[in-house]
Enzyme design. Structure first.
Site, PDB file in Angstrom:
ATOM      1  N   GLU A  77     -15.424 -11.376  22.979  1.00  0.00           N
ATOM      2  CA  GLU A  77     -15.744 -10.127  22.291  1.00  0.00           C
ATOM      3  C   GLU A  77     -16.599  -9.301  23.248  1.00  0.00           C
ATOM      4  O   GLU A  77     -17.719  -9.674  23.563  1.00  0.00           O
ATOM      5  CB  GLU A  77     -16.513 -10.459  21.009  1.00  0.00           C
ATOM      6  CG  GLU A  77     -16.852  -9.288  20.143  1.00  0.00           C
ATOM      7  CD  GLU A  77     -17.628  -9.734  18.901  1.00  0.00           C
ATOM      8  OE1 GLU A  77     -17.133 -10.589  18.147  1.00  0.00           O
ATOM      9  OE2 GLU A  77     -18.733  -9.229  18.706  1.00  0.00           O
ATOM     10  N   ASP A 135     -27.304  -2.829  16.279  1.00  0.00           N
ATOM     11  CA  ASP A 135     -27.702  -3.903  17.179  1.00  0.00           C
ATOM     12  C   ASP A 135     -29.204  -4.068  17.271  1.00  0.00           C
ATOM     13  O   ASP A 135     -29.956  -3.095  17.272  1.00  0.00           O
ATOM     14  CB  ASP A 135     -27.135  -3.632  18.580  1.00  0.00           C
ATOM     15  CG  ASP A 135     -25.664  -3.965  18.653  1.00  0.00           C
ATOM     16  OD1 ASP A 135     -25.335  -5.150  18.508  1.00  0.00           O
ATOM     17  OD2 ASP A 135     -24.849  -3.038  18.821  1.00  0.00           O
ATOM     18  N   TYR A 162     -14.749 -10.481  10.054  1.00  0.00           N
ATOM     19  CA  TYR A 162     -16.022 -10.858  10.680  1.00  0.00           C
ATOM     20  C   TYR A 162     -17.071 -10.820   9.579  1.00  0.00           C
ATOM     21  O   TYR A 162     -17.441  -9.747   9.114  1.00  0.00           O
ATOM     22  CB  TYR A 162     -16.329  -9.849  11.785  1.00  0.00           C
ATOM     23  CG  TYR A 162     -17.502 -10.150  12.697  1.00  0.00           C
ATOM     24  CD1 TYR A 162     -18.734 -10.567  12.201  1.00  0.00           C
ATOM     25  CD2 TYR A 162     -17.388  -9.992  14.070  1.00  0.00           C
ATOM     26  CE1 TYR A 162     -19.798 -10.826  13.046  1.00  0.00           C
ATOM     27  CE2 TYR A 162     -18.449 -10.241  14.941  1.00  0.00           C
ATOM     28  CZ  TYR A 162     -19.656 -10.654  14.407  1.00  0.00           C
ATOM     29  OH  TYR A 162     -20.714 -10.892  15.249  1.00  0.00           O
TER      30      TYR A 162
END
Lengths: 267, 409
Positions: free
Chosen positions: A49, A60, A174
């Site tokens: 990834e 993030d 995910y």
């Protein structure tokens, strides 16, 4: 069968979870990043990834923010990210997916971006800030060019939305195992089996779990419950910790990946 | 003025945004999945609240007794004489408690958060005015309060940092990127993703994901509604032109909104021209920006060819931001609102001029509107009326201005 589907099928046949490794493309520079990608794929990584560095990565944590900053400062551009994938493809047929933010896909036309990604050898794209409600153009482009879409389910996602998200995904789901941003945590979230079951009730796609997983024990714990395990920040830290001596980055991250990926075998 | 362009046919201003938060091709919802449910809950809670007379009644009362509304509409006699053209009126949002229009939205969202049972409030701030307004309402209603602020902004707005802390807020400095408003929003969104269940995020401008651009606009509509009543009382007619500064664009959209369907009232938003329109030197999104997606919505953004967000600059922290509110982009396309920009040096000059001629020290943000307003007044006839939204007061800016003028305090 697509490269992604083949990777999950192989893992299933070997009674293990797939090991998904995240690093930021171009961290800390193009050549090191290429060597890092190759080392990961040689040390038990089933799916690579690649984070596409963005100036404003709001999903993030600090580890990945700094990785993106290093990559951008080293001169990574959209073109260089595609070039990195092309170079990785010279030596590997493993699936490579992008982990990105929508503005980078949108900036020069969604269809053109997806086609360029496909041409470079990208198998799937996960767009962090693109919920299914806004993903029509992206879905059409991915369908047209044979690129898989990877979609996120969060602990806060109700069942009715899981169905909507599953309908938009073609590669895998995910599952973000905790509310929060990316980064290593001491403990794996406690509710993973229930969440994976809720998702599996609505889709046949593989369910991969990520966010906060950083030790072999945590990988093993999650591998018992899901089709795949994502490790990101723990690998990125191998880059961060060796910035003063970049030659040490590749051996460090290779050893780390070998250790962590051993955790995906089910008892 | 671009009088030759075709103005799109009238549009029901209340019909926007659509259910998905779109103003035409702008707006929408572009956030990580973790926030989707929270945004849906917020949208539903706001929808119920705005139809609830009890909510509206409490908001009206707090706007009056806590914020000090209505704010005056003031005839700026000496500025009018100075320009020798149109009659200049100032809508005095600078007179409100905490010093700017930001209190309208902070009160609205705090009352909403209380209804939703949230205990903790977070917010971003650029110039610090939204942070101060949020800190004030959190003190008043007893919320835990965390404000994110870029480290550069904390330095240029040190007074507001101290103000927030006095009112019990925790101010967290953000060191990422260029350390201004954009990075503060990123960090506030990271906090919200992490603490979404008990926390409400009081976003401070008409930006971000639906329902924020609509909700923030609605809470600031009071500015335009009062202006309408006040100018009718003073002049017996509507103004010919209205001008406001535009960072994210909350004061401007609130000021303009109830005039959007008045075809004879020209509306002008003024962006930050910074040191001039060169990459990295300004924050005028309509001068070199292009369509993109940032921090939750699709709009005009200053970005490079790959879609990386560009650095911005403005003398005013509150306008120093790479994206513009989506509703502004929509009305610009329709040629209903025009946009101009003012540069740092002009702002510094008019900051002093307004202080000297009117005894009013304007916020550097609002001074952008004044700069363009004075230019326009000179071009207008004496029987024309111009209303400028003085969105905030400049007390917070005096240290910075003194430093720029080389004055030691």
């Amino acid at each position: 069968m697509s490269r992604l589907a083949a990777a999950f099928a192989l893992a299933r046949a070997q009674n293990r979870a797939a090991f998904v490794a995240y690093v930021c493309a171009g961290d800390p520079d193009f050549d090191t990043s290429l060597a890092v990608g190759r080392a990961l794929l040689a040390n038990g990584v089933d799916v690579l990834e690649l984070g596409v560095p963005f100036s404003d990565p709001l999903a993030d944590g600090l580890t990945n923010q700094l990785a993106a900053q290093r990559a951008l400062e080293s001169g990574m551009t959209a073109g260089r990210v595609f070039e990195l994938v092309r170079r990785l493809r010279e030596t590997s047929e493993a699936p490579i997916i992008f982990y990105t933010y929508y503005n980078l896909v949108f900036a020069n036309g969604v269809a053109a971006y997806v086609q360029a990604a496909k041409d470079a050898g990208v198998d799937g794209i996960l767009t962090l800030d693109l919920p299914p409600e806004e993903a029509g153009e992206m879905a059409a482009a991915c369908r047209a060019h044979g690129v898989d879409t990877v979609c996120i389910v969060a602990p806060t996602t109700p069942d009715a939305r899981i169905a909507k998200i599953a309908a938009a995904a073609t590669g895998f789901i995910y599952y973000v195992s905790r509310e929060g941003v990316t980064g290593v945590r001491d403990q794996v979230a406690g509710n993973i089996p229930e969440a994976v079951a809720r998702i599996r009730a609505q889709t046949a796609l593989p369910v991969v779990v990520g966010f906060g997983i950083g030790t072999r024990g945590q990988v093993a714990e999650v591998a018992a419950q899901a089709d795949g395990v994502v490790v990101g920040s723990a690998l990125v830290n191998c880059i961060r910790d060796n910035l003063a001596n970049r030659a040490a980055i590749v051996p460090a991250i290779a050893a780390r990946a070998a250790d962590l990926s051993a955790g995906v075998k089910r008892a | 003025m671009p009088t030759a362009v075709t103005v799109a046919p009238p549009l029901d201003r209340l019909s926007l945004p659509d259910a998905g938060g779109h103003f035409g091709r702008y707006g929408g919802v572009f956030v990580p999945e973790t926030l989707m449910t929270a945004l849906e809950e917020l949208g539903a809670a706001y929808d119920a609240a705005r139809k609830d007379p009890a909510f509206q009644g409490e908001l009206r009362a707090q706007l009056k007794h806590f914020a000090g509304r209505p704010s005056p509409l003031y005839f700026a006699e000496r500025l009018t004489q100075h320009c020798g053209g149109a009659k200049i009126y100032l809508k005095r949002e600078d007179t409100l408690h905490t010093g700017a229009h930001k209190i309208n939205n902070a009160l609205g969202q705090a009352i909403l958060a209380k209804r939703m049972g949230k205990q903790r409030i977070i917010a971003e701030t650029g110039a610090g005015q939204h942070g101060v307004a949020t800190a004030a309402v959190c003190a008043k209603f007893g919320f835990e309060c965390v404000i994110y602020m870029g480290a550069v902004d904390m330095e240029r707005q040190a007074l507001n940092v101290f103000r927030m802390r006095l009112m019990g807020a925790e101010v967290r400095g953000v060191e990422a990127g260029q350390k201004t408003l954009k990075e503060a929003i990123n960090e506030a969104m990271r906090d919200w993703v992490t603490n979404v269940r008990g926390t409400h995020y009081i976003l401070g401008s008409a930006l971000g994901s639906h329902p924020y651009p609509m909700m923030v606009r609605d809470f600031h509509r009071v500015i335009g509604q009062e202006t309408r009543e006040q100018i009718l009382a003073a002049e017996g007619r509507l103004p010919d032109e209205m001008i406001a500064c535009v960072g994210g664009g909350s004061n401007a959209i609130g000021f303009f909104f109830d005039f959007l369907e008045e075809a004879n009232v020209r509306l002008i938003g003024v962006e930050a021209g910074g040191r001039g329109i060169r990459r990295g030197d300004h924050a005028a999104r309509f001068e070199g920006g292009k369509l993109g997606v940032l921090q939750g919505c699709k709009t005009y953004i200053l970005q490079d060819t790959d879609g990386q967000i560009e650095l911005t600059h403005s003398v005013s922290a509150g306008l120093d931001y790479a994206a513009i509110g989506p509703e502004h982009a929509f009305y610009r396309d329709r040629n209903r609102i025009d946009y101009a920009y003012a540069c740092d040096d002009e702002v510094l000059e008019v900051f002093q001029l307004c202080s000297r001629l009117e005894g009013i020290i304007p916020a550097l943000e609002s001074t952008h509107a004044l700069v363009h307003g004075l230019k326009r007044a000179k071009q207008m006839r004496k029987d024309e009326i111009l209303v400028i939204n003085l969105s905030g007061r400049g007390d917070k800016d005096v240290n910075q201005v003194a430093k720029m003028l080389g004055v030691k305090l």
